[in-house]
Design an enzyme around this catalytic site. Structure first.
Site, PDB file in Angstrom:
ATOM      1  N   THR A  16       0.822  -1.206   0.000  1.00  0.00           N
ATOM      2  CA  THR A  16       0.000   0.000   0.000  1.00  0.00           C
ATOM      3  C   THR A  16       0.861   1.262   0.000  1.00  0.00           C
ATOM      4  OG1 THR A  16      -0.115   0.143   2.414  1.00  0.00           O
ATOM      5  CG2 THR A  16      -1.786  -1.195   1.326  1.00  0.00           C
ATOM      6  N   ASP A  17       0.187   2.385  -0.234  1.00  0.00           N
ATOM      7  CA  ASP A  17       0.892   3.661  -0.143  1.00  0.00           C
ATOM      8  C   ASP A  17       0.608   4.303   1.219  1.00  0.00           C
ATOM      9  OD1 ASP A  17      -1.673   4.750  -0.303  1.00  0.00           O
ATOM     10  OD2 ASP A  17      -1.431   5.428  -2.366  1.00  0.00           O
ATOM     11  N   LYS A  18       1.009   5.547   1.392  1.00  0.00           N
ATOM     12  CA  LYS A  18       0.845   6.231   2.683  1.00  0.00           C
ATOM     13  C   LYS A  18      -0.614   6.387   3.101  1.00  0.00           C
ATOM     14  CE  LYS A  18       4.166   8.454   4.769  1.00  0.00           C
ATOM     15  NZ  LYS A  18       4.533   8.195   6.134  1.00  0.00           N
ATOM     16  N   MET A  19      -1.533   6.318   2.139  1.00  0.00           N
ATOM     17  CA  MET A  19      -2.957   6.451   2.460  1.00  0.00           C
ATOM     18  C   MET A  19      -3.646   5.094   2.568  1.00  0.00           C
ATOM     19  SD  MET A  19      -3.965   9.810   0.226  1.00  0.00           S
ATOM     20  CE  MET A  19      -3.613   9.027  -1.332  1.00  0.00           C
TER      21      MET A  19
END
Length: 68
Positions: A16-19
């Site tokens: 996943t990314d930071k969000m």
């Protein structure tokens, strides 16, 4: 009545990314994991299929066309 085979897995943090949104590149890997799991459940695991000369390979993937 046919059995429904459900494949579930959690998304790992590194996917996943930071969000906490899953990166699209992971879907291909997950489709393959689900396919391997399904084939094993229905009695045709990959090692058996390959011993019979059957090879399954991904040859194309694309984003669906959008109606707008």
């Amino acid at each position: 009545m046919e059995k429904i085979h459900v494949y579930e897995r959690d998304a790992y943090y590194y996917e996943t990314d930071k969000m906490s949104v899953v990166h699209h590149s992971n879907y291909i890997r997950w489709f393959e994991e689900a396919r391997v799991n399904f084939m094993k459940k229905v009695g045709y695991p990959y090692d058996f299929m390959e011993s019979q000369g059957i090879m399954l390979s991904l040859i194309h993937i694309s984003e669906p066309t959008r109606p707008y």
